[in-house]
Design an enzyme around this catalytic site. Sequence first.
Site, PDB file in Angstrom:
ATOM      1  CG  HIS A 145      -4.225  52.477 -32.949  1.00  0.00           C
ATOM      2  ND1 HIS A 145      -4.253  52.569 -34.322  1.00  0.00           N
ATOM      3  CD2 HIS A 145      -2.926  52.301 -32.607  1.00  0.00           C
ATOM      4  CE1 HIS A 145      -3.024  52.446 -34.797  1.00  0.00           C
ATOM      5  NE2 HIS A 145      -2.202  52.284 -33.774  1.00  0.00           N
ATOM      6  CG  HIS A 146      -6.457  57.194 -37.252  1.00  0.00           C
ATOM      7  ND1 HIS A 146      -7.625  56.880 -37.930  1.00  0.00           N
ATOM      8  CD2 HIS A 146      -6.160  58.474 -37.596  1.00  0.00           C
ATOM      9  CE1 HIS A 146      -7.996  57.922 -38.662  1.00  0.00           C
ATOM     10  NE2 HIS A 146      -7.139  58.904 -38.464  1.00  0.00           N
ATOM     11  CB  ALA A 147      -5.626  50.686 -36.684  1.00  0.00           C
ATOM     12  CG  ASN A 332      -9.777  54.328 -40.071  1.00  0.00           C
ATOM     13  OD1 ASN A 332      -9.475  55.439 -39.663  1.00  0.00           O
ATOM     14  ND2 ASN A 332      -9.662  53.235 -39.310  1.00  0.00           N
TER      15      ASN A 332
END
Length: 476
Positions: A145-147, A332
């Site tokens: 997941h990008h999170a 991120n």
Amino acid sequence: MTELDGRGWGGPARMSPAEALMWRAEGDLRTRSSGALVELLDTAPDWDRFLAAHERATRAIPRLRERVVEPLLPVVEPTWTEDTHFDLNYHVQRIRLPEPGTLRQLLDLAGQVTSRPLDPNRPQWEAILVEGLEDGRAGYLLKIHHAMSDGLGMVQLLGMAHSERAAPGGAHLPAMAAAPGGSPTRLTGVTPLSLVADRLLEGISDGPARLVGAAGQALGLLGRALRDPAGTVERAVDYSLSLRRMLTPPAAQRSPLLRGGGFGYRLTVHDVLLDELKKAGKAAGGSVNDAFLAGVLGAFRRYHEHFGQQVDHMPMAIPISLRDSSDPMGGNRFAGARFVAPLGEPDPAARIQLVREFILNVRAEPAIAFLDLLTPVLSKLPSPVLTELTAELTKVSDVQASNIPGLGHPVYLAGAKVLRMYPIGPRPGVTAMVTMVSYDGTCCIGVNFDPEAITDLELFESCLRDGFDEVLALGR
């Protein structure tokens, strides 16, 4: 053997506002942000050894054994906490392709895996060993997941979880320094109610200190303004104009050929030698990234020409990394930029120059990190409102492209040599996501596109090859 220290990978337990925004918008197909990596292995690794490698990696990198807890109210960011029911066999699986086991079959499987949502109640990743490929090879799919991490953080993860040699006794975990500032505290026993209660107590205990800090910052700004009033006004005006440029949608209409609007994932890949792409960029006065983007534009120009569509400019989105040496591993740290891409420019050298000019200008924008100011507010909106706003922001571009510096040496997974690493990015709101990772001298390009918009796969793959070949010819 030195043990891996991956305790700092992923950053703090509490999500940043940007990560919270991606997490809370995941429920809608238009804003889904999970990505994946498709690896080609020279042989199928032993299954027990493969499982053991993942067991060690998840124990060395605690974020891989953590799930997300949502607070009762969205005024608090989601938080990572230990999954006390973690089950490795749920996250690591194996599949055997039917004969003949082609790369196309592997990519079709990867498209299905990437497009489906991860279980929000479990750690946000899954891995699949794909056996039965032609010539005795195997595939490895890692979805995340990008999170949890951006592209550069995922490369850091791969560098830790893969071996630099085919160790006979099992997967060798290379030494890795701890993240700057030490390892963050891992949280256990977090509940939706405790998140809100902890934030209230934090506000009470830290309130005076925050007021003092804010007052100090205000006095510092006032002092600088008094010492240099003209410069202060000039910087404020520059930031305001920069913010306006960053928020203004690209002055280009979306291509009528790229408006499928479907939610399916179709994948294709392409290889380019890193040294050749470097030479091509240098020959035109640009970088590897400039040459990569020029190749992508050349591919889409040819695809449009085949259908008789004359499109001079195409709205394009490009992530800009904001990482520095003080940032923790994983997590991120990037900004988004929107680009009026010169699709109709037939000269690849001219395209490289136009791309380079845009990249240099956007990196110099005072408001490049403007989302850091907006996401703390946006991430606290109700999920339906947040999703609609995010979908509106992302749907203005036709294509998104990202270049991620990768690993410069060969690596192994449970004794099997990794031949290629193809990144598969999500495509929220865009018709195609084109992502490139360099690996052991090869630029591995993965394209995730809407099959309702790009309907002729063979034609598109031919355009992709030709688009990059005309760029590479600059360096020859």
